[in-house]
Design a protein around this motif. Structure first.
Motif, PDB file in Angstrom:
ATOM      1  N   LEU A 179       1.040  -1.172  -0.037  1.00 44.46           N
ATOM      2  CA  LEU A 179       0.022  -0.015   0.068  1.00 44.46           C
ATOM      3  C   LEU A 179       1.085   1.356  -0.104  1.00 44.46           C
ATOM      4  O   LEU A 179       0.745   2.052   0.930  1.00 44.46           O
ATOM      5  CB  LEU A 179      -1.062  -0.017   1.223  1.00 44.46           C
ATOM      6  CG  LEU A 179      -1.847  -1.034   1.327  1.00 44.46           C
ATOM      7  CD1 LEU A 179      -2.473  -1.160   2.773  1.00 44.46           C
ATOM      8  CD2 LEU A 179      -2.980  -1.240   0.495  1.00 44.46           C
ATOM      9  N   GLU A 180       1.708   1.449  -1.043  1.00 46.98           N
ATOM     10  CA  GLU A 180       2.739   2.505  -1.255  1.00 46.98           C
ATOM     11  C   GLU A 180       2.310   3.761  -0.967  1.00 46.98           C
ATOM     12  O   GLU A 180       2.970   4.752  -0.760  1.00 46.98           O
ATOM     13  CB  GLU A 180       3.512   2.292  -2.424  1.00 46.98           C
ATOM     14  CG  GLU A 180       4.207   1.084  -2.614  1.00 46.98           C
ATOM     15  CD  GLU A 180       4.762   0.886  -3.876  1.00 46.98           C
ATOM     16  OE1 GLU A 180       4.850   1.511  -5.012  1.00 46.98           O
ATOM     17  OE2 GLU A 180       5.758  -0.124  -3.986  1.00 46.98           O
ATOM     18  N   ASP A 181       1.105   4.111  -1.292  1.00 48.14           N
ATOM     19  CA  ASP A 181       0.557   5.618  -1.351  1.00 48.14           C
ATOM     20  C   ASP A 181       0.225   5.959   0.170  1.00 48.14           C
ATOM     21  O   ASP A 181       0.160   7.084   0.486  1.00 48.14           O
ATOM     22  CB  ASP A 181      -0.661   5.630  -1.934  1.00 48.14           C
ATOM     23  CG  ASP A 181      -0.817   5.530  -3.517  1.00 48.14           C
ATOM     24  OD1 ASP A 181       0.026   5.538  -3.954  1.00 48.14           O
ATOM     25  OD2 ASP A 181      -1.985   5.217  -3.849  1.00 48.14           O
ATOM     26  N   TYR A 182       0.077   5.050   1.186  1.00 48.38           N
ATOM     27  CA  TYR A 182       0.044   5.229   2.566  1.00 48.38           C
ATOM     28  C   TYR A 182       1.060   4.975   3.526  1.00 48.38           C
ATOM     29  O   TYR A 182       1.429   5.414   4.407  1.00 48.38           O
ATOM     30  CB  TYR A 182      -1.435   4.543   2.898  1.00 48.38           C
ATOM     31  CG  TYR A 182      -2.461   4.742   2.481  1.00 48.38           C
ATOM     32  CD1 TYR A 182      -3.186   5.990   2.368  1.00 48.38           C
ATOM     33  CD2 TYR A 182      -3.160   3.874   1.491  1.00 48.38           C
ATOM     34  CE1 TYR A 182      -4.168   6.420   1.472  1.00 48.38           C
ATOM     35  CE2 TYR A 182      -4.222   4.201   0.982  1.00 48.38           C
ATOM     36  CZ  TYR A 182      -5.139   5.409   0.981  1.00 48.38           C
ATOM     37  OH  TYR A 182      -5.945   5.626   0.135  1.00 48.38           O
ATOM     38  N   VAL A 183       1.624   3.657   3.074  1.00 43.80           N
ATOM     39  CA  VAL A 183       2.529   3.018   3.992  1.00 43.80           C
ATOM     40  C   VAL A 183       4.154   3.115   3.933  1.00 43.80           C
ATOM     41  O   VAL A 183       4.595   3.061   2.634  1.00 43.80           O
ATOM     42  CB  VAL A 183       2.342   1.437   4.186  1.00 43.80           C
ATOM     43  CG1 VAL A 183       3.273   0.888   5.185  1.00 43.80           C
ATOM     44  CG2 VAL A 183       0.777   1.076   4.525  1.00 43.80           C
ATOM     45  N   GLN A 184       4.828   3.811   4.751  1.00 39.97           N
ATOM     46  CA  GLN A 184       6.379   3.860   4.763  1.00 39.97           C
ATOM     47  C   GLN A 184       6.986   2.438   5.108  1.00 39.97           C
ATOM     48  O   GLN A 184       7.925   1.925   4.369  1.00 39.97           O
ATOM     49  CB  GLN A 184       6.845   4.964   5.540  1.00 39.97           C
ATOM     50  CG  GLN A 184       8.541   4.956   5.421  1.00 39.97           C
ATOM     51  CD  GLN A 184       8.741   6.098   6.633  1.00 39.97           C
ATOM     52  OE1 GLN A 184       7.914   6.537   7.456  1.00 39.97           O
ATOM     53  NE2 GLN A 184      10.103   6.282   6.788  1.00 39.97           N
TER      54      GLN A 184
END
Length: 194
Positions: A179-184
């Motif tokens: 979930l690259e848009d949210y999760v680092q």
């Protein structure tokens, strides 16, 4: 005089004992008792008379435990033992079959994950929904909270229960990190076997 009064009582006790046993205890004990009697008991003590004759004929009685080794009439002890062993084996097989059919407990682990967003502009509620939407067989999401980290950034702390045989923690963390848009990043904060 007291010996003559006690001798019939002693012979009665000995005769009763020998009604159920072939010998007293051992060759030495039989020889000692026969010697103490001095002569064959009266005919009214049939078991003691027979025993006395056997002891004096052989010179000494065979040991009581040797009597069990000789089986002149082919006793059924072996058949009884075989039957007991057969029953024991059957019961053991039934127990093992029942135990195998019983469902084994499912190994589960409670996991607390910390999901870190990119920055303070990341929509933490949308990130939480996206994480909770991840579905895997053997995964059950639990409670969550948004924990302040600093500078207005909050991380998601979420609990889940996983079946150890069905869910790999590596696969789960990869699915969340996808979930690259949210999760680092994702860290396992705590794990406990149930």
């Amino acid at each position: 005089m007291s010996v003559t009064l006690e001798l019939p009582l002693a012979l009665a006790i000995l005769d009763g004992y020998l009604a159920e046993n072939k010998y007293i205890q051992s060759a030495e004990a039989d020889a000692a008792v026969a010697k103490a009697l001095g002569s064959a008991p009266a005919a009214e003590f049939a078991n003691a008379s027979k025993w006395y004759a056997d002891v004096n004929k052989s010179g000494a009685a065979p040991a009581a435990e040797d009597d069990d080794d000789i089986d002149l009439f082919g006793s059924d002890d072996e058949e009884v033992d075989e039957e007991a062993e057969r029953i024991k084996a059957q019961r053991l097989a039934e127990y093992n079959a029942k135990k195998a059919a019983k469902p084994k407990p499912i190994a589960k682990t409670t996991v607390t994950l910390e999901v870190k967003p990119w920055d303070d502009e990341t929509d933490i509620d949308a990130m939480t929904k996206a994480v909770r939407d991840i579905a895997m067989e053997g995964l059950l999401w639990g409670g969550f909270q948004h924990v302040p980290v600093g500078f207005g950034i909050k991380k998601l702390q979420i609990n889940c229960v996983v079946e150890d045989d069905k869910v790999s923690m590596d696969d789960l963390t990869e699915a969340i990190e996808a979930l690259e848009d949210y999760v680092q990043s994702v860290d396992v904060a705590a794990m406990q076997k149930i």
